[in-house]
Write an enzyme that holds these catalytic residues in place. Sequence first.
Site, PDB file in Angstrom:
ATOM      1  CD  GLU A  39      -8.029   2.329   4.695  1.00  0.00           C
ATOM      2  OE1 GLU A  39      -7.441   1.403   5.239  1.00  0.00           O
ATOM      3  OE2 GLU A  39      -7.485   3.091   3.888  1.00  0.00           O
ATOM      4  CD  GLU A  78      -2.964   1.227   2.193  1.00  0.00           C
ATOM      5  OE1 GLU A  78      -2.996   0.312   3.027  1.00  0.00           O
ATOM      6  OE2 GLU A  78      -3.801   2.153   2.148  1.00  0.00           O
TER       7      GLU A  78
HETATM    8 MN    MN Z   1      -5.595   2.609   2.958  1.00  0.00          MN
END
Ligand code: MN
Length: 293
Positions: A241, A147
């Site tokens: 998210e 990420e």
């Molecule tokens: Mn994230």
Amino acid sequence: MNQIGVHALVWVGGWSEEECRQAIENSKTAGFDLIEIPVLDPATIDIDMTRQVLQSVGLKAGCSLGLSFETDISSADPAVVAGGDRLLHEALDVARGIGAEYLGGVIYSALGKYSHMPTPEGRANCVNVLRDLAREAAQDGITLGLETVNRYESNLLNTAAQTLELIEDINEDNVVVHLDTYHMNIEEANFRIPVMACGDRLGYVHIGESHRGYLGTGTVDFADLFNALATINYQGTITFESFSSAVVAPNLSTTLAIWRNLWSDGMDLARHARQFIDEGLQKSSRSLAEANP
Ligand code: MN
């Protein structure tokens, strides 16, 4: 068809049996295919219980974590790297045990603000640990996602270009780029170029608003992102998210600097996000079809 996921922090801050059940049932009720479970402390996850709840509800799972400065595999200190290597293997055990096909996040460095540049030795340590982890993960069909996050949360991978370069050095097929619109909004020129640069190497996407609250109420150009995803025919997971001080996870909430209450009703937030993502995907595939009749 993309799998659409939701991060567990929309629902709960811990992972007791009650929290696990609540998070998984709510994710299903809100219309998601998958829940992303944070495994920063793998020992706190009851693997058998989690797998059983997932199966009984009929939901898929992915796992994510960020390393700490004590377990930073991009460190030049072999003892710290070894600690990170152990933690990542414990996280992989959780992913395998609950039936997840994805383990991602800031698994390449500490999740936190660095006070120094990355070092060549540290980067080489990171590549070696992740190469071995990827080979082990591949035996169970698990993909590793790196990420790409903003400069205050890592010093190593802040742009898609940097992540692609690291993945090239790792050189294992089951390592993918994980992009997150919240971070892209800070570090990238726009939302299209990084997606196009990744192409087939893009394997996981976090959809988050610029302030991490309700989608569409911040500065992220979601149309730009969805159009780019349609252009590369992205088939991977898209996970919503969002964080608010209404749901607190020890460590993670403070590391991510969640100091404000951006929402209180996770179900309303999640249903809104599910619809927002659906509409975004539909609109982008329509406009792509119109542009290429
Ligand atoms: Mn994230």
